[in-house]
Motif scaffolding. Structure first.
Motif, PDB file in Angstrom:
ATOM      1  N   PHE B  65       0.812  -1.211   0.000  1.00  0.00           N
ATOM      2  CA  PHE B  65       0.000   0.000   0.000  1.00  0.00           C
ATOM      3  C   PHE B  65       0.846   1.261   0.000  1.00  0.00           C
ATOM      4  CE2 PHE B  65      -3.503  -2.739   0.796  1.00  0.00           C
ATOM      5  CZ  PHE B  65      -4.546  -2.060   0.180  1.00  0.00           C
ATOM      6  N   PRO B 159      -5.185  -3.450   3.566  1.00  0.00           N
ATOM      7  CA  PRO B 159      -3.908  -3.000   4.121  1.00  0.00           C
ATOM      8  C   PRO B 159      -3.688  -3.559   5.523  1.00  0.00           C
ATOM      9  CG  PRO B 159      -5.510  -1.209   4.106  1.00  0.00           C
ATOM     10  CD  PRO B 159      -6.141  -2.357   3.406  1.00  0.00           C
ATOM     11  N   GLU B 163       0.631  -0.719   7.769  1.00  0.00           N
ATOM     12  CA  GLU B 163       0.484   0.180   6.615  1.00  0.00           C
ATOM     13  C   GLU B 163      -0.444   1.335   6.956  1.00  0.00           C
ATOM     14  OE1 GLU B 163       1.118  -2.625   2.705  1.00  0.00           O
ATOM     15  OE2 GLU B 163      -0.581  -3.002   4.012  1.00  0.00           O
TER      16      GLU B 163
END
Lengths: 357, 326
Positions: B65, B159, B163
């Motif tokens: 991500f 995610p 992240e």
């Protein structure tokens, strides 16, 4: 040269104080009662008692005094005019009054609150119309007033009614949703007055309220001021260098020059013609002046002096003796062209004080 | 407090209805989406690509991500990815939000009228600053989160918490960086009565620090510690560290170093020194979040300190300034 010092009580507060209190008590007996009921809870100052007290107020900018040891008292219910040329220190005095500028020395209180130490309390009861007045041009009149109302902490539900009320007073309620950028100078000034009124002030300070406006709008504003003073008991402090404006509406004026208050005048005394050593000056114009007439006038009680210039007789006396004079003239078969009390205009005082500038 | 809130509310509504806000919002959205598109293209094409550098960039760690914000690149003057673009563009937002905050009030004649209301003087500057920061935050956070959403749809896996946390910190750093530039231009708006003068002072400073200083600093380092082919490793290192120190005068570099460490944890700590050819030699070992934070701490503190200093100076100057009606 006529001495005008007696009339202008040079920094003679006690005297002007008392006389003011007397005159206001008599003038406003009926409104005092109303005032007591309506007046904000946060101040119990009654009409005629001091609202603004400045003591030895001094402000220096880079060592140069803008306001120099100023002593001034303004009473509740007055319309006080602060007169003086540009740069006399009027605006600086007002800024100190609002707590926007700190005095170098001395102090000033409004309704008992020290402007320097408790500016918020002072500003809560004081409305200010600045000389260079500005509004947010991309907002409407209503939005501008709403912002002011919010800054004053007026409850949300009361704001709209309040805006409507003050806009009606200044006659702008039909354009309240127009952008301020479309307003003329006069409309902006009137909006400025609405802006002052929205907080229900006890004291309204107007800095040059009619400067640059045409006579019609200026008069409208003056009428507004008079009505507000009478009906809402708002004390006004009007700063201006325009004589006629001050003379029209102020009950008392202070003359400022070079940071000093150099004179205080009660307007009602002026308009009665009391001038120069506390005496009346009567001008008479007749068809033909004879010595006989002159002598007869001189014999009237209270006459101090009689001067003759061409067809004009100038009589200085302690009292208004116009009836007696006209009788003498008629008895002597003379034609009376004109007789009047010489109005000691503010201009003369102004010129006397500001000659050196 | 009531005063600050009232000013804040009015300023926020002013911002949202102002043309400049809408234009900046449109620009940052277009650029952000553009970079995100480039990133997605790169990520998608990477498995089949023969470009080793791209491979390394995309697969060096598993924080996919974050790649959304770093992989898409444009080469102009210097190489731009979204992070660098933010480093260049956020100052502009900050400057445009702050340059006329105080002086326009003064020039329009609103200042004395507003300050004669029962509020403290600092309510005005605080309310304005907070409103500016809030608008800026909304702008930046919204585009970063939109990219996250697009990435989620495209990549298809959710995610990880790390992240998310890193992206959140990235947003915070952007806001602090914007706050610095805004307080700098606020300072100019307090000092300079002329609105045009304020912005014409702020913009060149931004241009210089962002676009010219990164080229000038190494030159200065070379003048002070000359490096030739025969120079010892020690001299080369000295030159390099001096050059990096000089570079860090620019808040742009500080921002870039700190954001790179957060969103590009493997390469971040080489942010200033890495070349394309070095990429493939790297051992893929992303720093943990705490290590990344530890690494950028000094940079972050400097940016925060700069923001506080600028705001404090404008605050003090404003509080002491004479309110004259003319």
């Amino acid at each position: 040269m006529i001495n005008i010092n007696k009339n202008i009580n040079l920094l003679n507060y006690d005297k002007s104080f008392k006389s003011n209190m007397e005159s206001f008590k008599s003038n406003y007996v009926s409104t005092v009662q109303v005032n007591k009921e309506k007046n904000n809870q946060n101040s119990n100052i009654s009409l005629g008692s001091p609202l603004i007290i400045a003591k030895n107020l001094t402000k220096q900018y880079n060592g140069k005094a803008a306001v120099n040891n100023l002593n001034l008292t303004i009473n509740k219910g007055e319309i006080f005019g602060l007169l003086g040329p540009n740069g006399a220190g009027k605006s600086t005095f007002i800024l100190m009054l609002l707590g926007l500028t700190e005095p170098t020395s001395g102090q000033i209180t409004v309704a008992g609150f020290n402007s320097t130490k408790e500016p918020i309390r002072v500003k809560r009861i004081t409305g200010y119309l600045p000389e260079r007045l500005g509004f947010y041009e991309d907002l409407t009149a209503r939005q501008n007033l709403k912002y002011t109302a919010e800054l004053n902490g007026i409850p949300e539900r009361e704001i709209e009614n309040k805006i409507q009320e003050v806009l009606e007073i200044v006659g702008l309620d039909n354009v309240k949703n127009n952008l301020v950028s479309t307003f003329s100078k006069g409309m902006k000034k009137r909006l400025g007055i609405a802006d002052v009124l929205i907080k229900d002030p006890q004291l309204a300070i107007l800095d040059e309220p009619t400067e640059g406006l045409d006579i019609k709008i200026a008069n409208q504003i003056l009428d507004n001021i008079k009505i507000l003073n009478k009906e809402k008991n708002i004390t006004f402090l009007i700063s201006s260098h325009q004589l006629n404006l001050i003379q029209k509406i102020c009950s008392r004026i202070g003359i400022m020059s070079k940071g000093k208050l150099i004179g205080e005048v009660k307007i009602d005394l002026l308009s009665r013609g009391l001038f120069g050593e506390g005496r009346y000056i009567i001008e008479i114009e007749v068809s033909n002046i004879t010595d006989e007439v002159l002598n007869k006038i001189k014999e009237i009680d209270k006459v101090v002096k009689v001067n003759k210039k061409d067809n004009v007789i100038e009589v200085i006396s302690d009292e208004d003796i116009r009836p007696q004079i006209s009788k003498i003239i008629v008895d002597n078969n003379l034609l009376l062209t004109r007789m009047n009390i010489k109005d000691s205009s503010l201009e003369e005082i102004y010129l006397k004080y500001f000659k050196e500038d | 407090m009531r005063g600050t809130l009232t000013v804040f509310r009015k300023e926020i509504s002013d911002y949202f209805s102002s043309k400049i806000f809408l234009i900046l919002l449109a620009l940052i959205y277009i650029a952000g989406l553009g970079f995100a598109f480039l990133s997605i293209q790169s990520i998608k094409s990477a498995p089949m690509s023969t470009d080793q550098a791209l491979l390394v960039k995309v697969f060096i760690d598993e924080l996919f991500f974050l790649k959304l914000y770093t992989v898409g690149e444009i080469k102009a003057i210097m190489t731009f990815n979204l992070v660098r673009f933010f480093g260049a563009f956020i100052p502009l937002i900050g400057i445009l939000f702050g340059f006329n905050a105080i002086n326009s009030e003064r020039n329009s004649g609103n200042m004395s009228r507003i300050l004669s209301q029962p509020i403290y003087r600092d309510n005005l500057i605080n309310g304005k600053f907070l409103a500016g920061i809030t608008s800026l935050s909304i702008m930046i956070a919204s585009i970063i989160l939109i990219i996250l959403g697009i990435g989620f749809r495209t990549i298809g896996v959710p995610p990880t918490s790390e992240e998310i946390l890193r992206i959140f910190i990235f947003i915070i750093i952007c806001i602090i960086y914007g706050a610095f530039w805004m307080s700098l231009s606020l300072l100019f708006s307090v000092i300079m009565r002329n609105v045009a003068a304020a912005i014409l002072t702020a913009i060149p400073i931004w241009l210089f620090l962002t676009f010219f200083w990164p080229f000038i600093a190494p030159q200065i380092a070379d003048q002070i510690i000359p490096v030739t082919d025969g120079s010892s490793l020690a001299t080369q290192l000295k030159n390099l560290s001096l050059s990096v120190d000089l570079l860090r005068i620019s808040p742009f570099i500080l921002f870039y170093e700190s954001t790179a460490a957060i969103v590009d944890p493997t390469l971040g700590h080489f942010a200033l020194r890495i070349t394309e050819s070095d990429l493939s030699k790297l051992i893929a070992r992303p720093l943990s979040l705490s290590q990344s934070l530890l690494q950028i701490w000094p940079q972050l503190i400097v940016v925060i300190a700069l923001a506080i200093i600028c705001f404090a100076v404008s605050y003090v100057v404003f509080m002491k300034q004479e309110i004259r009606s003319t």
